[in-house]
Design an enzyme around this catalytic site. Structure first.
Site, PDB file in Angstrom:
ATOM      1  N   ASP A   1     -76.255  55.342  19.198  1.00  0.00           N
ATOM      2  CA  ASP A   1     -76.203  56.810  19.436  1.00  0.00           C
ATOM      3  C   ASP A   1     -77.654  57.335  19.615  1.00  0.00           C
ATOM      4  O   ASP A   1     -78.622  57.302  18.871  1.00  0.00           O
ATOM      5  CB  ASP A   1     -76.185  57.298  17.961  1.00  0.00           C
ATOM      6  CG  ASP A   1     -75.934  58.817  17.972  1.00  0.00           C
ATOM      7  OD1 ASP A   1     -75.913  59.231  18.830  1.00  0.00           O
ATOM      8  OD2 ASP A   1     -75.927  59.415  16.701  1.00  0.00           O
TER       9      ASP A   1
ATOM     10  N   ASP B   1     -76.139  61.781  25.398  1.00  0.00           N
ATOM     11  CA  ASP B   1     -75.698  61.294  24.135  1.00  0.00           C
ATOM     12  C   ASP B   1     -74.806  60.298  24.172  1.00  0.00           C
ATOM     13  O   ASP B   1     -73.740  60.603  24.519  1.00  0.00           O
ATOM     14  CB  ASP B   1     -75.639  62.452  22.975  1.00  0.00           C
ATOM     15  CG  ASP B   1     -75.099  62.048  21.887  1.00  0.00           C
ATOM     16  OD1 ASP B   1     -75.671  61.139  21.352  1.00  0.00           O
ATOM     17  OD2 ASP B   1     -74.244  62.623  21.315  1.00  0.00           O
TER      18      ASP B   1
END
Length: 518
Positions: free
Chosen positions: A96, A312
């Site tokens: 992440d 992201d």
């Protein structure tokens, strides 16, 4: 699930016996260490510390295995493994780049799933079972740094955290320090028991989708820039360069590459990071479809507290504000042949890719594949997806562009026996953010050059090996097949082979307090 092996190719000067730049013979004298009376575990611990010193001197390439897939109908995330503690235990964590902290589920835990539909053996980290685990007090400088970045709070004298994610899930717990064991490529050697002490989160409460077992993992591996991120901690210890790279495979088998270092690829284009932002914000300046720039006000692309463009890897799809999504979707529709049928199953914008046609239809009007009938014969005719759907190009500051083919913005789905290609770009209701997730990032080398504050990318087959550049004290490592020597400085690079494993949560950016995403 055991990681696949990696192949390393390098040509470099190495101790014991070698050949100097001018061809002279170089010899080093070695002396065997003496460890009489020591237990095997003591020797292993000594070796682990020594290997840590090796890393600080050689700045090797730290690599992690990659599993998972971008496909939201099968997996919807990419994950890796981390080995924590002494003795080390393995944990599966989502990759992440939208959050900072590495955290794993701990003993005891409320709401933590104990099984996974991904057929992973889930674990709970137990600080009392690790001989190298330590607590983090509120006065610890690392905790104070976390408070500044909103990654930490002080709760009853213990450094703690509460994270909420854009999908409504959340986690809370406290920070600990322990050994992170990892694989490192140094020259032509793989040091599999390298280690470093890091601070990470020990989660004791899970809420929302994090409690579900269907696609459960043990935690999240945040790759943000804050001081509590693992990449920042390893950089500050001199173990890794201030850069990391990934290449997430879009193939059905998934997998890919994740290294702490810069992947070298001549076609990479870079755009500057927007300064003073909590995430990896870049300056998107325009969008074109088949070469035609869309008419969008420049203010829509500006970065502020409630808008901007974020890269992201913890987001599965891609999200656009209405001011961008509406003209983009209209332009896509305007470039489609009339024979393509549209549908909105479950509220998604989709295109039906089967159709009947006559030979009087022009070839440009054919959908992706067609059911063809000629007299009493029936067969399927296939053509390229790119022949039907347009190319989208994102234009960024510094002249960098990201070209998206149809498979980079469409997701295939089968509903009631019919095959649809659905928009992977989602309209971000009430938000001004552009979030580019795995759907866009897959099949690309993506380099996060934190030293020069820029992000770069290039289309790439992520099942292929890559060259990785690391630097420390001015030493650069380049293509091992073409070693370059300058004075007494040796230059090396490492070829890393990707991990291809079985495909495996749709997570979004992490936020500490209530934010505009929630």
């Amino acid at each position: 699930m055991l990681p696949a092996a990696i192949w390393v190719v390098a040509a470099f000067l190495f101790p014991v016996v070698g050949v100097g730049i001018g061809g002279e013979s170089l010899t080093w004298n070695l002396e065997r260490g003496r460890h009489h009376g020591m237990e095997l575990n003591q020797l292993k611990d000594m070796d682990r510390v020594r290997h840590g010193r090796f890393l600080q001197q050689s700045a090797g390439v730290v690599e992690f295995p990659v599993s998972g897939s971008y496909d939201p109908y099968t997996v919807g995330l990419y994950y890796t493994t981390v080995n924590l503690g002494n003795p080390p235990r393995q944990f599966y964590v989502q990759i992440d780049t939208g959050s900072d902290v590495l955290w794993v589920n701990c003993v005891p835990c409320s709401g933590c799933p104990r099984s996974s539909g991904l057929r992973l053996q889930l674990e709970l980290y137990d600080p009392s079972s690790s001989s190298t685990s330590g607590s983090i007090s509120c006065n610890d400088p690392r905790c104070l740094a976390g408070v500044q970045s909103t990654d930490a709070i002080c709760d009853q004298g213990r450094c703690s955290y509460v994270f909420r994610y854009g999908d409504g899930s959340g986690t809370s717990g406290y920070y600990v320090s322990d050994i992170l064991n990892f694989n490192t490529v140094v020259g032509n050697s793989l040091i599999s028991n390298s280690s470093a002490s890091v601070v990470f989160g020990c989660s004791t409460v899970e809420t929302g989708d994090l409690t579900k077992s269907d696609r459960a993992v043990d935690g999240i591996f945040g790759f943000g820039q804050a001081r509590l991120s693992v990449i920042s901690q390893l950089t500050s210890q001199g173990i890794t360069p201030r850069a990391f790279s990934h290449c997430l495979s879009g193939q059905s088998s998934g997998g890919g590459i994740l290294v702490l270092g810069e992947i070298l690829e001549p076609n990479i284009v870079f755009t500057p990071l927007v300064p003073s932002q909590p995430h990896y914000n870049v300056a998107l300046e325009g969008v074109s479809v088949n070469g035609q720039m869309l008419s969008i006000e420049s203010s829509v692309f500006a970065t502020s507290q409630n808008q901007g463009t974020i890269i992201d890897s913890g987001t599965t799809l891609a999200y656009l504000p209405q001011q961008i999504f509406a003209p983009l979707f209209s332009a896509i529709m305007g470039n489609l042949p009339g024979s393509v049928q549209t549908s909105s199953p479950n509220g998604n914008q989709c295109f039906l890719t089967t159709s009947r046609f006559s030979f009087s239809d022009p070839i440009s009007s054919l959908p992706f594949y067609l059911h063809v009938e000629i007299e009493h014969f029936s067969f399927i005719l296939y053509c390229s997806l790119s022949d039907i759907f347009p190319t989208i190009t994102f234009h960024f500051a510094g002249g960098a562009t990201m070209q998206l083919n149809p498979q980079d913005y469409l997701v295939q789905n089968t509903i009631s026996g019919a095959t649809f290609w659905c928009m992977g770009f989602q309209q971000f209701q009430g938000q001004g953010f552009v979030i580019l997730g795995d759907l866009v990032l897959k099949d690309k080398i993506v380099v996060y050059d934190l030293e020069r504050q820029r992000i770069g990318w290039a289309n790439y087959n992520c099942s292929s090996r890559v060259n990785v550049l690391t630097s420390r004290n001015g030493t650069e490592f380049v293509n091992p097949e073409r070693p370059i020597y300058s004075g007494s400085t040796s230059r090396q690079s490492y070829l890393v082979t990707p991990f291809i494993v079985m495909p495996l949560l749709l997570m979004h950016l992490a936020f500490f307090d209530a934010s505009t995403f929630l």
